[in-house]
Design a protein around this motif. Structure first.
Motif, PDB file in Angstrom:
ATOM      1  N   ARG A   1      80.067  29.223  58.774  1.00  0.00           N
ATOM      2  CA  ARG A   1      78.902  28.816  58.010  1.00  0.00           C
ATOM      3  C   ARG A   1      77.698  28.719  58.928  1.00  0.00           C
ATOM      4  NH1 ARG A   1      79.690  24.678  53.058  1.00  0.00           N
ATOM      5  NH2 ARG A   1      78.053  25.535  51.746  1.00  0.00           N
ATOM      6  N   ARG A   2      76.518  28.900  58.362  1.00  0.00           N
ATOM      7  CA  ARG A   2      75.309  28.856  59.161  1.00  0.00           C
ATOM      8  C   ARG A   2      75.165  27.496  59.815  1.00  0.00           C
ATOM      9  NH1 ARG A   2      70.181  30.605  56.028  1.00  0.00           N
ATOM     10  NH2 ARG A   2      69.370  30.133  58.080  1.00  0.00           N
ATOM     11  N   SER A   3      74.471  27.468  60.965  1.00  0.00           N
ATOM     12  CA  SER A   3      74.335  26.241  61.727  1.00  0.00           C
ATOM     13  C   SER A   3      73.498  25.206  61.010  1.00  0.00           C
ATOM     14  CB  SER A   3      73.706  26.555  63.092  1.00  0.00           C
ATOM     15  OG  SER A   3      72.439  27.156  62.920  1.00  0.00           O
ATOM     16  N   ALA A   4      72.691  25.593  60.064  1.00  0.00           N
ATOM     17  CA  ALA A   4      71.884  24.639  59.318  1.00  0.00           C
ATOM     18  C   ALA A   4      71.566  25.224  57.955  1.00  0.00           C
ATOM     19  CB  ALA A   4      70.597  24.327  60.068  1.00  0.00           C
ATOM     20  N   MET A   5      71.463  24.381  56.966  1.00  0.00           N
ATOM     21  CA  MET A   5      71.144  24.840  55.622  1.00  0.00           C
ATOM     22  C   MET A   5      69.946  24.067  55.096  1.00  0.00           C
ATOM     23  SD  MET A   5      72.940  27.328  54.452  1.00  0.00           S
ATOM     24  CE  MET A   5      74.507  28.156  54.386  1.00  0.00           C
ATOM     25  N   GLY A   6      68.858  24.068  55.830  1.00  0.00           N
ATOM     26  CA  GLY A   6      67.641  23.435  55.363  1.00  0.00           C
ATOM     27  C   GLY A   6      67.601  21.945  55.632  1.00  0.00           C
ATOM     28  N   VAL A   7      66.887  21.229  54.771  1.00  0.00           N
ATOM     29  CA  VAL A   7      66.680  19.795  54.931  1.00  0.00           C
ATOM     30  C   VAL A   7      67.865  19.055  54.313  1.00  0.00           C
ATOM     31  CG1 VAL A   7      65.177  17.855  54.376  1.00  0.00           C
ATOM     32  CG2 VAL A   7      64.183  20.113  54.856  1.00  0.00           C
TER      33      VAL A   7
ATOM     34  N   ASP B   1      65.597  25.121  52.600  1.00  0.00           N
ATOM     35  CA  ASP B   1      64.363  25.546  53.268  1.00  0.00           C
ATOM     36  C   ASP B   1      63.535  26.467  52.371  1.00  0.00           C
ATOM     37  OD1 ASP B   1      64.203  24.173  55.626  1.00  0.00           O
ATOM     38  OD2 ASP B   1      65.298  25.656  56.798  1.00  0.00           O
ATOM     39  N   TYR B   2      64.195  27.156  51.436  1.00  0.00           N
ATOM     40  CA  TYR B   2      63.451  28.030  50.525  1.00  0.00           C
ATOM     41  C   TYR B   2      62.644  27.237  49.496  1.00  0.00           C
ATOM     42  CZ  TYR B   2      66.327  31.604  52.688  1.00  0.00           C
ATOM     43  OH  TYR B   2      66.942  32.428  53.605  1.00  0.00           O
ATOM     44  N   LEU B   3      62.892  25.928  49.401  1.00  0.00           N
ATOM     45  CA  LEU B   3      62.026  25.054  48.622  1.00  0.00           C
ATOM     46  C   LEU B   3      60.769  24.686  49.398  1.00  0.00           C
ATOM     47  CD1 LEU B   3      64.680  22.658  47.066  1.00  0.00           C
ATOM     48  CD2 LEU B   3      63.031  24.003  45.758  1.00  0.00           C
ATOM     49  N   ILE B   4      60.808  24.844  50.717  1.00  0.00           N
ATOM     50  CA  ILE B   4      59.694  24.440  51.573  1.00  0.00           C
ATOM     51  C   ILE B   4      58.738  25.604  51.815  1.00  0.00           C
ATOM     52  CG2 ILE B   4      59.061  23.388  53.776  1.00  0.00           C
ATOM     53  CD1 ILE B   4      60.737  21.586  51.911  1.00  0.00           C
TER      54      ILE B   4
ATOM     55  N   PRO C   1      60.057  33.001  44.183  1.00  0.00           N
ATOM     56  CA  PRO C   1      61.015  32.048  43.619  1.00  0.00           C
ATOM     57  C   PRO C   1      62.368  32.057  44.331  1.00  0.00           C
ATOM     58  CG  PRO C   1      59.855  33.168  41.853  1.00  0.00           C
ATOM     59  CD  PRO C   1      59.460  33.864  43.135  1.00  0.00           C
ATOM     60  N   TYR C   2      63.049  30.935  44.229  1.00  0.00           N
ATOM     61  CA  TYR C   2      64.322  30.709  44.918  1.00  0.00           C
ATOM     62  C   TYR C   2      65.424  30.557  43.872  1.00  0.00           C
ATOM     63  CZ  TYR C   2      67.722  27.501  47.232  1.00  0.00           C
ATOM     64  OH  TYR C   2      68.851  26.870  47.685  1.00  0.00           O
ATOM     65  N   PHE C   3      66.416  31.475  43.920  1.00  0.00           N
ATOM     66  CA  PHE C   3      67.537  31.482  42.983  1.00  0.00           C
ATOM     67  C   PHE C   3      68.809  30.994  43.684  1.00  0.00           C
ATOM     68  CE2 PHE C   3      65.184  35.462  41.439  1.00  0.00           C
ATOM     69  CZ  PHE C   3      64.389  34.732  40.563  1.00  0.00           C
ATOM     70  N   SER C   4      69.670  30.336  42.924  1.00  0.00           N
ATOM     71  CA  SER C   4      70.904  29.767  43.473  1.00  0.00           C
ATOM     72  C   SER C   4      72.070  30.741  43.378  1.00  0.00           C
ATOM     73  CB  SER C   4      71.255  28.482  42.719  1.00  0.00           C
ATOM     74  OG  SER C   4      72.573  28.063  43.013  1.00  0.00           O
ATOM     75  N   ILE C   5      72.732  31.009  44.506  1.00  0.00           N
ATOM     76  CA  ILE C   5      73.954  31.807  44.490  1.00  0.00           C
ATOM     77  C   ILE C   5      75.120  30.987  43.945  1.00  0.00           C
ATOM     78  CG2 ILE C   5      74.477  31.230  46.900  1.00  0.00           C
ATOM     79  CD1 ILE C   5      75.416  34.494  45.098  1.00  0.00           C
TER      80      ILE C   5
ATOM     81  N   MET D   1      66.941  28.671  38.886  1.00  0.00           N
ATOM     82  CA  MET D   1      65.763  28.854  39.734  1.00  0.00           C
ATOM     83  C   MET D   1      65.205  27.473  40.057  1.00  0.00           C
ATOM     84  SD  MET D   1      62.216  30.957  38.994  1.00  0.00           S
ATOM     85  CE  MET D   1      61.675  29.861  37.673  1.00  0.00           C
ATOM     86  N   TYR D   2      64.998  27.221  41.342  1.00  0.00           N
ATOM     87  CA  TYR D   2      64.466  25.935  41.772  1.00  0.00           C
ATOM     88  C   TYR D   2      62.940  26.014  41.851  1.00  0.00           C
ATOM     89  CZ  TYR D   2      69.329  25.147  43.105  1.00  0.00           C
ATOM     90  OH  TYR D   2      70.695  25.022  43.098  1.00  0.00           O
TER      91      TYR D   2
END
Length: 755
Positions: free
Chosen positions: A9-15, A193-196, A201-205, A217-218
């Motif tokens: 998994r990625r080292s970080a997933m945003g805030v 982070d895609y909210l920042i 637009p940012y869609f959820s997988i 969509m957020y």
């Protein structure tokens, strides 16, 4: 699910906590949307361009891997079919996908990367205890991704005709920039982070229903309305909650102050939710200005780096964007990736290496006319920065370009160190001598040795730009250094640069594996594998393949040898039992035994003809000590030849491998041919053997080593021939391993595939 259990998994997933906050507290910010309808609207509004979704692939691989079996090494043909179905669903709606993968672990993420690796090691030990006790795969609550899944996913998508991009920095920035610049209908991923970022637009997988192409969509706007802030506040909001730039540990006192003064504190919420609300309340009451940011930096215990907030806010600004928190005439140094810049500057040659906060630009005479490329007019001269980190080789390359640039144009060139590495005497003298070699030493070169805002009280400065001090050393510091010996001979520099440019292009387009990281930064990493640390008879895969990697390093770094023919050392961050990961291991390249000597990269990568093809293959085999087996291996089909190379190397390196193990591997490759994904999916196992799980992971990591050697040697194999779906299936290997160790007949083991 064990949220931290995903090995890759990625080292970080945003805030932290922001995604859950939006779902719980801001349900109106989570709008169900039909991607088909959005695509149709895009076609109506923009008939000149197809609807595009940019995919943050690293946050999707966990969702994509849905085969029931995951512990045995991977159901690769089944997985490939799943990816194909995913692509086809979007193609049927006329939606183009662009996939982005992290191509680097940035230095600022290394500490977090190490923490996760150590945690994963404990989780894998627990997993093996379960398998040994119950002789079966555990439930999904202990799920980990198969070894090297992100790497092979990248090549799988490329083989399926998709545009895949391997980034030169953390993927989220490049994804957000691509989405904005190419007017994408959205970003598909799961990273707050895609909210920042102020992007598309940012869609959820996680909420995607593939059969209907419906997802969530957020909305940034609704989030801001609930928080009582504006879009402009979001980057500062993220920084004050803690992110990749500003550690949470520095913010506890600030959070306490916000909590005690906030009218929005709610006892029904958890502490993190109340922190989010109170921080938003605090920043909503301060002016949006650089002076407010400076006041916060002075108030927070930021230690020696008082510019953390500035850097954090700036990290969310996409190319061309400005922020009231940043002085308006400070250049936004955040740069898009190569393919994004190329879209803006179609007829310019741009060389950008953001892997370690470096970018260089050549052919500046062409770039000068473009307003879309970084650069500003300073009087009669053109100014543009060359960003670099404290790496001597890169100083050399930069200096070479400085000479070329200044001879062609009247340009003031600045070398900007944008990380915290000290400029050592060695690297400074190396840079100085090269600058003096290629330029008149009386000409001025500015070496900017700090970054970020520095106040007058902190340093004596020679020049300032609106409060941002730049510590400048002039060319006088270099005088008299012309005769100083360089560590990298000047005549090698052009060759090294040429190799680096080509490797970078291949890296971005997913045409090689790890080569660019080694050439540019002398560094490589490998995450956890499903290895049993208590099985002392099988060494860690990192150690098994190290001799092969040492040969590969020597091929890649042949032109970078210093005085006396010494190779530069390569920094390895490889996870294996006994490695505390306190610091990278420094690995010495070792020249392979190649008849006539090791060919240079220009020959291996660019030359043509049957003799060169033979040279590529023999050099590849020499990495695995198999150069004497060339004739026999050439007679085999390519996937089988690659598999046999790996198997022969394993038998030489791991003394504990038995005849039964060898028979299991051979039966695997012979029986896999002709089996469909559906047939492999239906295969049932009575039990799972822990040693076979371990060996399966070792084999998969061996395939990545074959990819590295193939990339270094100019691709004697097609990459597709070295992919796991061509040579491996986890359940089938488990079956063959158990049959081989139960001494079944050859006919049963080979299923009639006697050849």
């Amino acid at each position: 699910l064990l949220s931290g259990c995903c090995v890759f998994r990625r080292s970080a997933m945003g805030v932290r906590g922001l995604q859950g906050f939006v779902a719980r507290v801001c349900p109106d910010a989570c709008k169900t949307v039909d991607l088909r309808e959005l695509a149709e609207k895009h076609r109506t509004d923009h008939p000149e361009s197809p609807p595009v979704i940019v995919v943050d692939a690293m946050s999707c691989v966990r969702r994509w891997y849905t085969p029931e079996s995951w512990v045995c090494g991977g159901q690769w043909r089944e997985y490939l079919a799943i990816l194909e179905d995913f692509i086809n669903a979007f193609m049927a709606a006329g939606i183009k996908l662009v996939f982005y993968f992290d191509g680097v672990v940035e230095e600022k993420k290394r500490e977090e990367w190490i923490k996760r690796r150590m945690k994963n090691t404990e989780e894998i030990a627990t997993l093996f205890r379960f398998i040994k006790t119950h002789r079966k795969q555990p439930g999904r609550e202990m799920f980990v991704l198969p070894s090297a899944l992100p790497t092979f996913t990248r090549f799988a998508l490329k083989s399926l005709g998709q545009k895949t991009v391997c980034t030169l920095q953390e993927a989220d920035f490049e994804v957000a920039a691509y989405g904005l610049q190419h007017n994408c209908i959205g970003i598909l991923g799961q990273d707050s982070d895609y909210l920042i970022y102020n992007t598309c637009p940012y869609f959820s997988i996680e909420n995607l229903h593939l059969d209907r192409l419906v997802t969530v969509m957020y909305s940034r706007e609704v989030l801001c309305r609930v928080l009582g802030i504006s879009l402009t506040h979001l980057p500062l909001f993220a920084c004050l909650l803690g992110n990749d730039v500003v550690p949470e540990s520095l913010l506890e006192g600030f959070w306490h102050k916000c909590l005690t003064t906030s009218p929005h504190r709610n006892n029904s919420y958890n502490r993190r939710t109340n922190i989010l609300l109170s921080v938003a309340n605090y920043i909503s009451k301060i002016p949006c200005s650089y002076s407010s940011l400076k006041h916060l930096e002075e108030m927070l215990p930021l230690g020696s780096d008082k510019s953390l907030l500035y850097k954090g806010v700036n990290s969310y600004l996409l190319p061309g964007q400005q922020s009231p928190w940043i002085p308006p005439n400070v250049i936004n140094y955040q740069m898009p990736s190569l393919q994004q810049q190329s879209a803006l500057c179609q007829d310019k040659e741009i060389f950008q290496v953001t892997l370690f906060s470096l970018f260089l630009k050549s052919q500046v005479g062409q770039i000068m006319g473009s307003s879309s490329c970084i650069g500003q007019q300073l009087g009669p001269e053109m100014y543009f920065p060359l960003f670099l980190a404290g790496k001597p080789l890169i100083y050399c390359l930069s200096a070479l370009l400085i000479g070329t640039v200044h001879r062609k144009c009247n340009i003031l060139v600045e070398l900007v160190l944008i990380d915290n590495d000290p400029v050592t005497a060695c690297s400074f003298h190396l840079l100085s001598s090269q600058v003096c070699r290629y330029r008149n030493s009386s000409e001025m070169v500015n070496l900017v040795l700090t970054s970020g805002p520095v106040t007058h009280s902190e340093r004596v400065c020679d020049s300032c730009v609106d409060g941002r001090t730049r510590i400048v050393q002039l060319a006088q510091h270099m005088q008299g250094m012309q005769s100083r010996e360089t560590l990298v001979p000047a005549h090698h520099m052009a060759r090294v640069l040429e190799n680096l440019l080509l490797a970078k292009e291949q890296h971005i387009h997913s045409e090689n594996y790890s080569v660019f990281n080694i050439l540019s930064n002398g560094e490589i990493e490998c995450s956890n594998s499903l290895e049993d640390d208590y099985d002392k008879e099988i060494p860690g895969q990192a150690l098994i393949y190290r001799p092969a990697r040492q040969h590969i390093y020597s091929i890649l770094l042949e032109s970078g040898k210093g005085k006396g023919g010494a190779y530069p050392l390569v920094k390895e961050w490889f996870v294996y039992f006994g490695n505390p990961l306190k610091e990278p291991e420094l690995i010495q390249p070792v020249q392979p035994s190649v008849s006539g000597g090791t060919p240079n990269l220009k020959t291996l990568w660019l030359a043509k003809g049957p003799d060169v093809e033979k040279q590529r293959f023999s050099t590849f085999l020499a990495c695995f000590h198999l150069q004497d087996e060339m004739e026999e291996l050439q007679a085999l089909e390519a996937p089988v030849a690659g598999f046999c190379c790996l198997l022969a190397y394993l038998m030489m390196q791991v003394s504990s491998l038995s005849l039964e193990d060898l028979n299991a591997f051979l039966a695997l490759i012979l029986c896999l041919k002709g089996k469909s994904a559906a047939q492999l999916t239906s295969l049932q196992l009575a039990q799972v053997d822990s040693r076979a799980v371990h060996l399966g992971a070792v084999l998969i990591r061996g395939l990545t080593t074959l990819l590295l050697a193939n990339s270094a040697c100019g691709s004697p194999f097609r990459m597709d021939d070295l992919m796991p779906w061509a040579v491996f299936d986890g359940k089938l290997f488990q079956k063959k391993y158990q049959q081989a160790h139960q001494v079944c007949s050859v006919e049963e083991l080979l299923e009639g595939n006697v050849s």
